[in-house]
Design a protein around this motif. Structure first.
Motif, PDB file in Angstrom:
ATOM      1  N   ARG A  93       0.718  -1.296  -0.200  1.00  0.00           N
ATOM      2  CA  ARG A  93       0.058  -0.044  -0.097  1.00  0.00           C
ATOM      3  C   ARG A  93       0.748   1.334  -0.053  1.00  0.00           C
ATOM      4  NH1 ARG A  93      -4.224  -0.304   4.632  1.00  0.00           N
ATOM      5  NH2 ARG A  93      -4.764   1.919   3.762  1.00  0.00           N
ATOM      6  N   LEU A  94       2.129   1.317   0.571  1.00  0.00           N
ATOM      7  CA  LEU A  94       2.883   2.387   0.704  1.00  0.00           C
ATOM      8  C   LEU A  94       3.416   2.487  -0.534  1.00  0.00           C
ATOM      9  CD1 LEU A  94       4.422   4.670   2.137  1.00  0.00           C
ATOM     10  CD2 LEU A  94       5.977   2.887   3.100  1.00  0.00           C
ATOM     11  N   GLU A  95       3.912   1.616  -1.212  1.00  0.00           N
ATOM     12  CA  GLU A  95       4.386   1.580  -2.538  1.00  0.00           C
ATOM     13  C   GLU A  95       3.462   2.085  -3.620  1.00  0.00           C
ATOM     14  OE1 GLU A  95       7.549   1.496  -3.477  1.00  0.00           O
ATOM     15  OE2 GLU A  95       8.191   1.217  -1.319  1.00  0.00           O
ATOM     16  N   SER A 153       7.112   5.756   5.689  1.00  0.00           N
ATOM     17  CA  SER A 153       8.384   4.892   5.356  1.00  0.00           C
ATOM     18  C   SER A 153       9.158   4.387   6.580  1.00  0.00           C
ATOM     19  CB  SER A 153       9.076   5.230   4.444  1.00  0.00           C
ATOM     20  OG  SER A 153       8.562   5.491   3.117  1.00  0.00           O
ATOM     21  N   ASP A 154       9.252   5.672   7.558  1.00  0.00           N
ATOM     22  CA  ASP A 154      10.017   5.313   8.657  1.00  0.00           C
ATOM     23  C   ASP A 154       9.392   4.420   9.596  1.00  0.00           C
ATOM     24  OD1 ASP A 154      12.325   6.396  10.565  1.00  0.00           O
ATOM     25  OD2 ASP A 154      10.375   7.095  11.758  1.00  0.00           O
ATOM     26  N   LEU A 155       7.764   4.732   9.804  1.00  0.00           N
ATOM     27  CA  LEU A 155       7.106   4.234  10.809  1.00  0.00           C
ATOM     28  C   LEU A 155       6.901   2.469  10.336  1.00  0.00           C
ATOM     29  CD1 LEU A 155       3.971   6.462  11.227  1.00  0.00           C
ATOM     30  CD2 LEU A 155       5.619   5.980  12.751  1.00  0.00           C
ATOM     31  N   LEU A 156       6.977   2.177   9.166  1.00  0.00           N
ATOM     32  CA  LEU A 156       6.719   0.666   8.650  1.00  0.00           C
ATOM     33  C   LEU A 156       8.364   0.234   8.853  1.00  0.00           C
ATOM     34  CD1 LEU A 156       5.491  -1.312   7.151  1.00  0.00           C
ATOM     35  CD2 LEU A 156       6.130  -0.524   5.021  1.00  0.00           C
ATOM     36  N   PHE A 199       0.721   4.578  11.840  1.00  0.00           N
ATOM     37  CA  PHE A 199       0.591   4.510  10.419  1.00  0.00           C
ATOM     38  C   PHE A 199      -0.573   4.430   9.857  1.00  0.00           C
ATOM     39  CE2 PHE A 199       1.305   1.114   7.020  1.00  0.00           C
ATOM     40  CZ  PHE A 199       2.406   1.608   6.558  1.00  0.00           C
ATOM     41  N   LEU A 200      -1.632   3.648  10.591  1.00  0.00           N
ATOM     42  CA  LEU A 200      -2.837   3.498   9.849  1.00  0.00           C
ATOM     43  C   LEU A 200      -3.519   4.748   9.659  1.00  0.00           C
ATOM     44  CD1 LEU A 200      -3.981   0.255  11.242  1.00  0.00           C
ATOM     45  CD2 LEU A 200      -3.180   0.327   9.147  1.00  0.00           C
ATOM     46  N   THR A 201      -3.409   5.709  10.484  1.00  0.00           N
ATOM     47  CA  THR A 201      -4.075   6.943  10.523  1.00  0.00           C
ATOM     48  C   THR A 201      -3.493   7.776   9.272  1.00  0.00           C
ATOM     49  OG1 THR A 201      -4.545   7.006  12.723  1.00  0.00           O
ATOM     50  CG2 THR A 201      -4.372   9.221  11.847  1.00  0.00           C
ATOM     51  N   MET A 202      -2.151   7.945   9.212  1.00  0.00           N
ATOM     52  CA  MET A 202      -1.358   8.351   8.213  1.00  0.00           C
ATOM     53  C   MET A 202      -1.324   7.880   7.028  1.00  0.00           C
ATOM     54  SD  MET A 202       2.398   9.942   8.636  1.00  0.00           S
ATOM     55  CE  MET A 202       1.932  10.281  10.399  1.00  0.00           C
ATOM     56  N   MET A 203      -1.936   6.890   6.668  1.00  0.00           N
ATOM     57  CA  MET A 203      -2.204   6.329   5.351  1.00  0.00           C
ATOM     58  C   MET A 203      -3.280   7.102   4.562  1.00  0.00           C
ATOM     59  SD  MET A 203      -0.377   3.749   4.595  1.00  0.00           S
ATOM     60  CE  MET A 203      -1.280   2.491   3.713  1.00  0.00           C
ATOM     61  N   VAL A 204      -4.134   7.715   5.119  1.00  0.00           N
ATOM     62  CA  VAL A 204      -5.069   8.586   4.555  1.00  0.00           C
ATOM     63  C   VAL A 204      -4.514  10.191   4.606  1.00  0.00           C
ATOM     64  CG1 VAL A 204      -7.612   9.211   4.564  1.00  0.00           C
ATOM     65  CG2 VAL A 204      -6.861   6.981   5.277  1.00  0.00           C
ATOM     66  N   PRO A 205      -4.471  10.559   3.282  1.00  0.00           N
ATOM     67  CA  PRO A 205      -4.302  12.104   3.652  1.00  0.00           C
ATOM     68  C   PRO A 205      -5.312  13.042   4.049  1.00  0.00           C
ATOM     69  CG  PRO A 205      -4.053  11.079   1.227  1.00  0.00           C
ATOM     70  CD  PRO A 205      -4.891   9.966   2.059  1.00  0.00           C
ATOM     71  N   GLU A 320       3.212  14.902  -7.944  1.00  0.00           N
ATOM     72  CA  GLU A 320       3.011  13.696  -8.719  1.00  0.00           C
ATOM     73  C   GLU A 320       4.560  13.261  -8.909  1.00  0.00           C
ATOM     74  OE1 GLU A 320       0.587  12.840 -12.886  1.00  0.00           O
ATOM     75  OE2 GLU A 320       1.714  14.294 -12.660  1.00  0.00           O
ATOM     76  N   PRO A 321       4.949  12.364  -8.159  1.00  0.00           N
ATOM     77  CA  PRO A 321       6.177  11.946  -8.058  1.00  0.00           C
ATOM     78  C   PRO A 321       6.546  10.970  -9.332  1.00  0.00           C
ATOM     79  CG  PRO A 321       5.082  10.721  -6.261  1.00  0.00           C
ATOM     80  CD  PRO A 321       3.966  11.779  -6.892  1.00  0.00           C
ATOM     81  N   TRP A 322       5.405  10.176  -9.783  1.00  0.00           N
ATOM     82  CA  TRP A 322       5.549   8.958 -10.425  1.00  0.00           C
ATOM     83  C   TRP A 322       4.843   8.974 -11.753  1.00  0.00           C
ATOM     84  CZ3 TRP A 322       2.590   4.965 -11.982  1.00  0.00           C
ATOM     85  CH2 TRP A 322       3.550   3.413 -12.517  1.00  0.00           C
ATOM     86  N   ARG A 323       5.440   8.436 -13.037  1.00  0.00           N
ATOM     87  CA  ARG A 323       4.571   8.153 -14.081  1.00  0.00           C
ATOM     88  C   ARG A 323       5.093   6.636 -14.858  1.00  0.00           C
ATOM     89  NH1 ARG A 323       5.919  13.464 -17.279  1.00  0.00           N
ATOM     90  NH2 ARG A 323       5.450  14.195 -15.340  1.00  0.00           N
ATOM     91  N   ASP A 324       4.157   6.237 -15.224  1.00  0.00           N
ATOM     92  CA  ASP A 324       4.588   4.974 -15.774  1.00  0.00           C
ATOM     93  C   ASP A 324       5.042   4.973 -17.067  1.00  0.00           C
ATOM     94  OD1 ASP A 324       4.748   2.074 -15.743  1.00  0.00           O
ATOM     95  OD2 ASP A 324       2.772   1.850 -16.498  1.00  0.00           O
ATOM     96  N   SER A 325       5.989   4.193 -17.495  1.00  0.00           N
ATOM     97  CA  SER A 325       6.672   4.272 -18.551  1.00  0.00           C
ATOM     98  C   SER A 325       6.839   2.991 -19.527  1.00  0.00           C
ATOM     99  CB  SER A 325       8.437   4.824 -18.510  1.00  0.00           C
ATOM    100  OG  SER A 325       8.885   3.818 -17.710  1.00  0.00           O
ATOM    101  N   LEU A 326       6.896   2.510 -20.670  1.00  0.00           N
ATOM    102  CA  LEU A 326       6.874   1.427 -21.417  1.00  0.00           C
ATOM    103  C   LEU A 326       7.722   1.862 -22.605  1.00  0.00           C
ATOM    104  CD1 LEU A 326       5.816  -1.242 -21.953  1.00  0.00           C
ATOM    105  CD2 LEU A 326       4.065  -0.097 -23.301  1.00  0.00           C
ATOM    106  N   THR A 327       8.778   0.642 -22.917  1.00  0.00           N
ATOM    107  CA  THR A 327       9.822   0.677 -24.159  1.00  0.00           C
ATOM    108  C   THR A 327       9.145  -0.416 -24.847  1.00  0.00           C
ATOM    109  OG1 THR A 327      11.270   1.636 -22.637  1.00  0.00           O
ATOM    110  CG2 THR A 327      11.791   0.506 -24.835  1.00  0.00           C
ATOM    111  N   LEU A 328       8.821   0.057 -26.269  1.00  0.00           N
ATOM    112  CA  LEU A 328       8.481  -1.037 -27.141  1.00  0.00           C
ATOM    113  C   LEU A 328       9.400  -0.659 -28.358  1.00  0.00           C
ATOM    114  CD1 LEU A 328       4.549  -0.557 -27.351  1.00  0.00           C
ATOM    115  CD2 LEU A 328       6.067  -2.639 -26.216  1.00  0.00           C
TER     116      LEU A 328
END
Length: 350
Positions: A93-95, A153-156, A199-205, A320-328
């Motif tokens: 879930r964190l990932e 990440s630190d709590l986990l 940890f569970l409380t902080m999982m929700v923004p 927005e720290p991440w975006r999916d990429s694909l190489t074809l």
């Protein structure tokens, strides 16, 4: 000849009976001895005081019973509240949260007294909010989101390390050291329980902390009270089974982890990997898309292209720290020279 008279009988109460084998007194003595032998020296009669050995065995049995009970409760805690399967799920879930997009959501706090109008729409809210203050709040939202992900990440990590230490304690079978450290074990269990709750409380923004008033003084009699919340959208990922490349074009498909209620807009980017000339460097660009699929044309054959997809830019986007990429890789180009039917010469041979 006269017969001799019989010997006189011993008078009653004399000791003559002691010489008779199997007399009742001897039998009574032997029965008493046998009963004493059966009871044994280690048997405690009712009403008598316990021996020193029994007094030494009772504390040992009590310590062993306490050790087994506490060991069982610790094992139950590690297998339920802090099980490896549960920690693995939290890690997944964190990932996922690290790949989400984060937005500011504007919500009305409450209606002004006597106002009969429905809830103010967010678009109307933006007209009342100071743009410079809102941009400042977006930076606050970005920092708050980054800090929240780092804290998660630190709590986990604390939960995983704490479980490993308690599990190593269960591997030891020394009774007295285990009981001597039980108070510290209880404190560690309480700390890990509190860490899991955080940890569970902080999982929700949560709510954004607003220090200044965002709504400009427009001279209106009723200025709406608003609150800012952080909301998340699941990441957009390519459908790797349906996305394929042909000789000069590619068909791409993507989806969101949770399908949105309304139609979303996306941005697809592509570029040629390892261009061989300045002209080939222009093989790429950004394409706005209002669907979850697109065909990219005019690609070079037998070349590798990198594609990325994300949601279109939004005024409320803060992180927005991440975006999916694909190489074809496109297929090799087909031989466009016409081929002669079998048994006939080709035009070049003619």
């Amino acid at each position: 000849m006269a017969t001799p008279p019989p010997p006189p009988l011993a008078p009653a109460g004399t000791g003559g009976a002691r010489d008779v084998p199997g007399s009742s007194e001897r039998g009574g003595e032997r029965m008493n001895l046998s009963r004493t032998t059966e009871a044994g020296p280690n048997k405690t009669k009712p009403g008598s005081r316990p021996s020193m050995e029994s007094l030494q065995e009772e504390p040992e049995n009590l310590a062993w019973r306490t050790y087994m009970e506490r060991r069982s409760s610790l094992r139950e805690f590690l297998n339920s509240s802090l099980s490896p399967h549960l920690l693995k799920r939290h890690h997944a879930r964190l990932e996922l949260l690290k790949k989400c997009s984060y937005y500011i959501e504007i919500l009305p706090k409450h209606l002004a007294p006597g106002d009969q109008n429905p809830l103010t729409l967010p678009n109307t809210m933006f007209q009342l909010i100071d743009p410079r203050k809102f941009q400042r709040m977006k930076k606050v939202g970005t920092a708050q989101t980054q800090i929240q992900l780092l804290l998660l990440s630190d709590l986990l990590e604390q939960l995983e390390l704490g479980r490993a230490k308690l599990a190593r304690l269960l591997e030891s079978h020394d009774t007295l050291p285990f009981l001597a450290r039980w108070e510290a074990v209880e404190q560690r269990v309480a700390d890990l329980t509190a860490t899991m709750d955080s940890f569970l409380t902080m999982m929700v923004p949560g709510r954004l902390h607003v220090k200044h008033r965002l709504v400009a003084d427009v001279g209106a009699a009723k200025i709406p009270h608003i609150r800012l919340m952080l909301s998340t959208k699941m990441p957009v990922v390519f459908d790797r089974q349906a996305s394929v490349a042909h000789d000069s074009w590619a068909s791409l498909r993507w989806f969101a982890t949770v399908q949105p209620a309304g139609l979303e807009r996306f941005e697809l980017r592509f570029r040629l990997l390892e261009p061989r000339s300045p002209q080939e460097r222009s093989q790429g660009g950004a394409i706005p898309v209002a669907a979850c699929s697109l065909e990219v044309r005019d690609l070079l054959p037998d070349r590798a292209y990198k594609f990325t997809v994300k949601r279109a830019e939004s005024y409320t986007l803060v992180y927005e720290p991440w975006r999916d990429s694909l190489t074809l890789r496109t297929r090799p180009g087909l031989d466009r020279e016409p081929r002669a039917p079998e048994g006939r010469p080709s035009p070049a041979e003619a």
